[in-house]
Design a protein around this motif. Structure first.
Motif, PDB file in Angstrom:
ATOM      1  N   TYR A 249       2.705  22.068   5.691  1.00  0.00           N
ATOM      2  CA  TYR A 249       1.473  21.715   4.975  1.00  0.00           C
ATOM      3  C   TYR A 249       1.536  22.192   3.527  1.00  0.00           C
ATOM      4  O   TYR A 249       1.172  21.460   2.599  1.00  0.00           O
ATOM      5  CB  TYR A 249       0.270  22.327   5.679  1.00  0.00           C
ATOM      6  CG  TYR A 249      -1.038  22.100   4.951  1.00  0.00           C
ATOM      7  CD1 TYR A 249      -1.532  20.821   4.764  1.00  0.00           C
ATOM      8  CD2 TYR A 249      -1.778  23.176   4.438  1.00  0.00           C
ATOM      9  CE1 TYR A 249      -2.739  20.603   4.097  1.00  0.00           C
ATOM     10  CE2 TYR A 249      -2.969  22.974   3.777  1.00  0.00           C
ATOM     11  CZ  TYR A 249      -3.447  21.688   3.605  1.00  0.00           C
ATOM     12  OH  TYR A 249      -4.632  21.478   2.938  1.00  0.00           O
ATOM     13  N   ILE A 269      -0.581  13.058   2.423  1.00  0.00           N
ATOM     14  CA  ILE A 269      -0.457  13.566   3.785  1.00  0.00           C
ATOM     15  C   ILE A 269      -1.223  12.607   4.688  1.00  0.00           C
ATOM     16  O   ILE A 269      -2.435  12.456   4.536  1.00  0.00           O
ATOM     17  CB  ILE A 269      -1.037  14.985   3.904  1.00  0.00           C
ATOM     18  CG1 ILE A 269      -0.373  15.924   2.889  1.00  0.00           C
ATOM     19  CG2 ILE A 269      -0.844  15.527   5.313  1.00  0.00           C
ATOM     20  CD1 ILE A 269      -0.993  17.318   2.849  1.00  0.00           C
ATOM     21  N   PRO A 270      -0.565  11.932   5.631  1.00  0.00           N
ATOM     22  CA  PRO A 270      -1.281  10.961   6.478  1.00  0.00           C
ATOM     23  C   PRO A 270      -2.278  11.655   7.392  1.00  0.00           C
ATOM     24  O   PRO A 270      -2.173  12.847   7.688  1.00  0.00           O
ATOM     25  CB  PRO A 270      -0.149  10.312   7.292  1.00  0.00           C
ATOM     26  CG  PRO A 270       0.939  11.354   7.308  1.00  0.00           C
ATOM     27  CD  PRO A 270       0.851  12.061   5.982  1.00  0.00           C
ATOM     28  N   GLY A 271      -3.275  10.895   7.852  1.00  0.00           N
ATOM     29  CA  GLY A 271      -4.238  11.435   8.804  1.00  0.00           C
ATOM     30  C   GLY A 271      -5.329  12.254   8.141  1.00  0.00           C
ATOM     31  O   GLY A 271      -5.474  12.280   6.915  1.00  0.00           O
ATOM     32  N   ARG A 288      -0.232  15.435  11.753  1.00  0.00           N
ATOM     33  CA  ARG A 288       0.055  14.936  10.399  1.00  0.00           C
ATOM     34  C   ARG A 288       1.440  15.356   9.917  1.00  0.00           C
ATOM     35  O   ARG A 288       1.819  15.032   8.785  1.00  0.00           O
ATOM     36  CB  ARG A 288      -1.006  15.456   9.425  1.00  0.00           C
ATOM     37  CG  ARG A 288      -2.426  15.226   9.881  1.00  0.00           C
ATOM     38  CD  ARG A 288      -3.440  15.866   8.953  1.00  0.00           C
ATOM     39  NE  ARG A 288      -3.514  15.208   7.672  1.00  0.00           N
ATOM     40  CZ  ARG A 288      -4.231  15.662   6.639  1.00  0.00           C
ATOM     41  NH1 ARG A 288      -4.917  16.787   6.761  1.00  0.00           N
ATOM     42  NH2 ARG A 288      -4.248  15.009   5.504  1.00  0.00           N
ATOM     43  N   CYS A 289       2.176  16.097  10.739  1.00  0.00           N
ATOM     44  CA  CYS A 289       3.440  16.693  10.302  1.00  0.00           C
ATOM     45  C   CYS A 289       4.627  15.822  10.714  1.00  0.00           C
ATOM     46  O   CYS A 289       4.765  15.466  11.878  1.00  0.00           O
ATOM     47  CB  CYS A 289       3.584  18.097  10.900  1.00  0.00           C
ATOM     48  SG  CYS A 289       5.098  18.945  10.421  1.00  0.00           S
ATOM     49  N   LYS A 290       5.484  15.518   9.768  1.00  0.00           N
ATOM     50  CA  LYS A 290       6.647  14.660  10.062  1.00  0.00           C
ATOM     51  C   LYS A 290       7.732  15.401  10.839  1.00  0.00           C
ATOM     52  O   LYS A 290       8.668  14.777  11.349  1.00  0.00           O
ATOM     53  CB  LYS A 290       7.216  14.097   8.763  1.00  0.00           C
ATOM     54  CG  LYS A 290       7.755  15.142   7.796  1.00  0.00           C
ATOM     55  CD  LYS A 290       8.258  14.483   6.515  1.00  0.00           C
ATOM     56  CE  LYS A 290       8.797  15.515   5.526  1.00  0.00           C
ATOM     57  NZ  LYS A 290       9.259  14.878   4.261  1.00  0.00           N
TER      58      LYS A 290
END
Length: 328
Positions: A249, A269-271, A288-290
């Protein structure tokens, strides 16, 4: 010894759908003379954490902590009279919304003099002289006239400066500044930040700066705590955090800075931040974490040691070769 020490702070608010956890297991340490920045997007619990410390949350809030102390004194068990003498004097706060913090029924001068009357032994003339001095210090022109104004007669930026003057009036040992330059133009922002850091160096007070502006963090802070969805996810010295973020993050926040952008469009950051009913069982950032895997989605992550930035993550980034990771 820490001036402010908080361990495992939690804050819950009752809602129709059940209790909402606004702050979840946050630790804070601030030493005298230190500048700590707390960053994170809206809703991450930055302001609520500090309002809980000040004892300014509504009675409906449930505040828990393993330790909550100021200068070695337990704020949880402090008698109300002793706490009232502490708040506003040794421990002060600049609030984010001046128009909702100042009393519209009294002049701004009366409100500052009231704080001085409560916490100092200055005479009536001395209190007035101190008010003029404070207004000049924060850049309010014609202080004699402005002291007689009501909040609605001043601009938002001017009221923000009144709030700053009020917080500084009793020369606090620890100042919490919640977005202190939000309503100010860029020139005044720089003046106020210079004022706060100058007073911090001159008096040795601790300073907690709550902000969204990473540029302000880079120029002002010594240490940075990053919060997400009510949890602290990283804590590092400012230079180390900008050079070697360990939590995904934090890395995503820094990647979104315009000066770091390598493409035409800024990365995002998606979401969205999880709310009351969609908090994951594992890492709160996992949706949201790739880098997230099944473990991240189901198992709460451990807090890594200081060498890895106290990152709350199963798979911290950029881990030093000598550092030992903690596994959940």
């Amino acid at each position: 010894m820490s001036l402010l020490k908080i361990r495992n702070l939690g804050v819950e608010f009752p809602t129709a759908g059940g209790p909402f956890k606004a702050v979840d297991g946050v630790d804070v340490d601030v030493a005298a003379g230190e500048i700590l920045a707390i960053v994170g997007e809206s809703g991450s619990g930055k302001s609520v954490s500090m309002l809980a410390t000040m004892g300014l949350l509504p009675w409906t809030a449930t505040v828990t902590a393993d330790e909550l102390s100021f200068d070695g004194r337990d704020l949880r068990r402090m008698p109300p009279r002793e706490r009232r003498n502490l708040i506003g004097a040794d421990l002060a706060m600049i609030f984010q919304e001046p128009m909702s913090s100042l009393n519209p029924c009294f002049t701004v001068g009366f409100q500052i003099r009231e704080a001085l009357r409560k916490h100092t032994d200055l005479t009536r003339e001395g209190r007035h002289k101190r008010c003029v001095e404070l207004f000049e210090m924060v850049g309010i022109p014609d202080p004699e006239r402005r002291l007689k104004a009501f909040p609605h007669q001043l601009s938002g930026g001017m009221n923000q400066r009144v709030m700053i003057a009020m917080a500084l009036s009793c020369r606090p040992r620890l100042l919490i500044a919640d977005e202190p330059t939000t309503a100010l133009d860029v020139t005044i922002q720089a003046q106020i930040l210079d004022l706060l850091t100058g007073l911090q160096k001159e008096t040795g007070m601790g300073l907690i700066l709550i902000t969204h502006d990473m540029g302000v963090v880079a120029e002002t802070a010594e240490r940075v705590a990053v919060q997400y969805a009510g949890q602290k996810v990283e804590d590092q010295p400012v230079g180390d955090l900008f050079d070697h973020p360990h939590h995904p993050y934090t890395a995503a926040l820094l990647a979104a800075l315009p000066e770091r952008a390598t493409e035409k469009r800024l990365p995002t950051i998606p979401g969205v931040v999880p709310g009351q009913h969609d908090r994951p069982a594992g890492c709160l950032f996992s949706p949201r974490c790739k880098f997230a895997d099944e473990r991240c989605h189901t198992v709460p992550p451990p807090v890594q040691p200081p060498a890895i930035g106290q990152a709350r993550c199963h798979y911290p980034l950029d881990v030093p070769a000598h550092a030992e990771q903690v596994s959940a």
